[in-house]
Design a protein around this motif. Structure first.
Motif, PDB file in Angstrom:
ATOM      1  N   GLY A   1     -81.322 -65.018 -62.826  1.00 48.05           N
ATOM      2  CA  GLY A   1     -79.907 -65.325 -63.009  1.00 48.05           C
ATOM      3  C   GLY A   1     -79.342 -64.576 -64.199  1.00 48.05           C
ATOM      4  N   ASN A   2     -78.337 -65.155 -64.831  1.00 48.03           N
ATOM      5  CA  ASN A   2     -77.675 -64.508 -65.958  1.00 48.03           C
ATOM      6  C   ASN A   2     -78.394 -64.686 -67.279  1.00 48.03           C
ATOM      7  OD1 ASN A   2     -75.717 -63.396 -64.468  1.00 48.03           O
ATOM      8  ND2 ASN A   2     -74.176 -64.915 -64.930  1.00 48.03           N
ATOM      9  N   ASN A   3     -79.185 -65.742 -67.429  1.00 47.85           N
ATOM     10  CA  ASN A   3     -79.929 -65.995 -68.652  1.00 47.85           C
ATOM     11  C   ASN A   3     -78.999 -66.071 -69.864  1.00 47.85           C
ATOM     12  OD1 ASN A   3     -82.222 -66.532 -70.079  1.00 47.85           O
ATOM     13  ND2 ASN A   3     -83.010 -64.460 -70.059  1.00 47.85           N
ATOM     14  N   LEU A   4     -77.881 -66.765 -69.723  1.00 49.53           N
ATOM     15  CA  LEU A   4     -76.865 -66.824 -70.768  1.00 49.53           C
ATOM     16  C   LEU A   4     -77.360 -67.479 -72.048  1.00 49.53           C
ATOM     17  CD1 LEU A   4     -73.718 -67.751 -68.685  1.00 49.53           C
ATOM     18  CD2 LEU A   4     -74.202 -65.588 -69.800  1.00 49.53           C
ATOM     19  N   ARG A   5     -78.188 -68.502 -71.928  1.00 51.18           N
ATOM     20  CA  ARG A   5     -78.682 -69.190 -73.121  1.00 51.18           C
ATOM     21  C   ARG A   5     -79.444 -68.235 -74.024  1.00 51.18           C
ATOM     22  NH1 ARG A   5     -82.947 -70.496 -75.486  1.00 51.18           N
ATOM     23  NH2 ARG A   5     -84.201 -69.757 -73.767  1.00 51.18           N
ATOM     24  N   ASN A   6     -80.322 -67.452 -73.456  1.00 52.69           N
ATOM     25  CA  ASN A   6     -81.115 -66.514 -74.244  1.00 52.69           C
ATOM     26  C   ASN A   6     -80.234 -65.433 -74.855  1.00 52.69           C
ATOM     27  OD1 ASN A   6     -83.531 -65.334 -75.234  1.00 52.69           O
ATOM     28  ND2 ASN A   6     -83.479 -63.863 -73.569  1.00 52.69           N
ATOM     29  N   GLN A   7     -79.293 -64.921 -74.088  1.00 45.99           N
ATOM     30  CA  GLN A   7     -78.420 -63.862 -74.600  1.00 45.99           C
ATOM     31  C   GLN A   7     -77.540 -64.360 -75.739  1.00 45.99           C
ATOM     32  OE1 GLN A   7     -76.322 -62.347 -71.225  1.00 45.99           O
ATOM     33  NE2 GLN A   7     -78.129 -61.338 -70.383  1.00 45.99           N
ATOM     34  N   MET A   8     -77.009 -65.580 -75.620  1.00 46.70           N
ATOM     35  CA  MET A   8     -76.178 -66.131 -76.690  1.00 46.70           C
ATOM     36  C   MET A   8     -77.010 -66.464 -77.924  1.00 46.70           C
ATOM     37  SD  MET A   8     -73.123 -68.488 -75.322  1.00 46.70           S
ATOM     38  CE  MET A   8     -73.611 -69.111 -73.736  1.00 46.70           C
ATOM     39  N   ALA A   9     -78.175 -67.050 -77.714  1.00 47.20           N
ATOM     40  CA  ALA A   9     -79.015 -67.474 -78.838  1.00 47.20           C
ATOM     41  C   ALA A   9     -79.517 -66.298 -79.661  1.00 47.20           C
ATOM     42  CB  ALA A   9     -80.196 -68.288 -78.324  1.00 47.20           C
TER      43      ALA A   9
ATOM     44  N   LEU B   1     -77.154 -61.247 -78.179  1.00 48.06           N
ATOM     45  CA  LEU B   1     -77.134 -60.072 -77.313  1.00 48.06           C
ATOM     46  C   LEU B   1     -75.816 -59.906 -76.568  1.00 48.06           C
ATOM     47  CD1 LEU B   1     -80.729 -60.441 -75.841  1.00 48.06           C
ATOM     48  CD2 LEU B   1     -79.981 -58.956 -77.709  1.00 48.06           C
ATOM     49  N   LEU B   2     -74.923 -60.896 -76.658  1.00 47.97           N
ATOM     50  CA  LEU B   2     -73.636 -60.813 -75.984  1.00 47.97           C
ATOM     51  C   LEU B   2     -72.605 -60.200 -76.914  1.00 47.97           C
ATOM     52  CD1 LEU B   2     -73.286 -64.274 -74.195  1.00 47.97           C
ATOM     53  CD2 LEU B   2     -73.811 -62.085 -73.172  1.00 47.97           C
ATOM     54  N   GLY B   3     -71.819 -59.291 -76.374  1.00 47.65           N
ATOM     55  CA  GLY B   3     -70.711 -58.733 -77.128  1.00 47.65           C
ATOM     56  C   GLY B   3     -69.503 -59.649 -77.042  1.00 47.65           C
ATOM     57  N   TYR B   4     -68.469 -59.308 -77.790  1.00 47.21           N
ATOM     58  CA  TYR B   4     -67.257 -60.128 -77.807  1.00 47.21           C
ATOM     59  C   TYR B   4     -66.638 -60.244 -76.425  1.00 47.21           C
ATOM     60  CZ  TYR B   4     -62.515 -61.585 -78.855  1.00 47.21           C
ATOM     61  OH  TYR B   4     -61.327 -62.247 -78.861  1.00 47.21           O
ATOM     62  N   GLU B   5     -66.565 -59.151 -75.704  1.00 48.33           N
ATOM     63  CA  GLU B   5     -65.935 -59.151 -74.383  1.00 48.33           C
ATOM     64  C   GLU B   5     -66.764 -59.920 -73.348  1.00 48.33           C
ATOM     65  OE1 GLU B   5     -68.589 -55.747 -74.929  1.00 48.33           O
ATOM     66  OE2 GLU B   5     -66.809 -56.336 -76.034  1.00 48.33           O
ATOM     67  N   ASP B   6     -68.047 -60.083 -73.593  1.00 46.25           N
ATOM     68  CA  ASP B   6     -68.915 -60.807 -72.659  1.00 46.25           C
ATOM     69  C   ASP B   6     -68.641 -62.318 -72.654  1.00 46.25           C
ATOM     70  OD1 ASP B   6     -70.183 -58.486 -71.854  1.00 46.25           O
ATOM     71  OD2 ASP B   6     -71.698 -58.640 -73.431  1.00 46.25           O
ATOM     72  N   PHE B   7     -68.039 -62.834 -73.719  1.00 42.10           N
ATOM     73  CA  PHE B   7     -67.732 -64.261 -73.763  1.00 42.10           C
ATOM     74  C   PHE B   7     -66.634 -64.637 -72.771  1.00 42.10           C
ATOM     75  CE2 PHE B   7     -69.933 -64.036 -77.828  1.00 42.10           C
ATOM     76  CZ  PHE B   7     -70.698 -65.172 -77.752  1.00 42.10           C
ATOM     77  N   PHE B   8     -65.887 -63.662 -72.298  1.00 40.36           N
ATOM     78  CA  PHE B   8     -64.802 -63.920 -71.359  1.00 40.36           C
ATOM     79  C   PHE B   8     -65.134 -63.420 -69.959  1.00 40.36           C
ATOM     80  CE2 PHE B   8     -62.982 -63.480 -75.601  1.00 40.36           C
ATOM     81  CZ  PHE B   8     -62.457 -64.744 -75.741  1.00 40.36           C
ATOM     82  N   SER B   9     -66.412 -63.249 -69.674  1.00 41.94           N
ATOM     83  CA  SER B   9     -66.830 -62.790 -68.349  1.00 41.94           C
ATOM     84  C   SER B   9     -66.692 -63.928 -67.332  1.00 41.94           C
ATOM     85  CB  SER B   9     -68.280 -62.310 -68.386  1.00 41.94           C
ATOM     86  OG  SER B   9     -69.154 -63.408 -68.580  1.00 41.94           O
ATOM     87  N   ALA B  10     -66.787 -63.580 -66.087  1.00 38.05           N
ATOM     88  CA  ALA B  10     -66.643 -64.570 -65.020  1.00 38.05           C
ATOM     89  C   ALA B  10     -67.741 -65.636 -65.081  1.00 38.05           C
ATOM     90  CB  ALA B  10     -66.655 -63.874 -63.666  1.00 38.05           C
ATOM     91  N   MET B  11     -68.962 -65.246 -65.395  1.00 40.55           N
ATOM     92  CA  MET B  11     -70.065 -66.213 -65.447  1.00 40.55           C
ATOM     93  C   MET B  11     -69.901 -67.201 -66.594  1.00 40.55           C
ATOM     94  SD  MET B  11     -72.091 -66.116 -63.023  1.00 40.55           S
ATOM     95  CE  MET B  11     -71.392 -65.287 -61.651  1.00 40.55           C
TER      96      MET B  11
END
Length: 50
Positions: free
Chosen positions: A10-18, A21-31
């Motif tokens: 999947g997207n593995n958002l928890r790991n990327q945020m923790a 690894l997420l850029g500013y623009e990634d916080f407003f992505s569809a997922m």
């Protein structure tokens, strides 16, 4: 939620945020928007019965 937050396929958002690894623009992505909507929906479902 497992597929959005922790699943490797999947997207593995928890790991990327923790790990920052997420850029500013990634916080407003569809997922991320879908994750917020899903979380609010699950929290408010007992309060607002449709």
């Amino acid at each position: 939620m497992k597929g959005l937050l922790v699943d490797r396929c999947g997207n593995n958002l928890r790991n990327q945020m923790a790990h920052g690894l997420l850029g500013y623009e990634d916080f407003f992505s569809a997922m991320n928007c879908y994750l917020w909507w899903l979380t609010l929906r699950l929290c408010c479902l007992p309060i607002i019965k449709l």
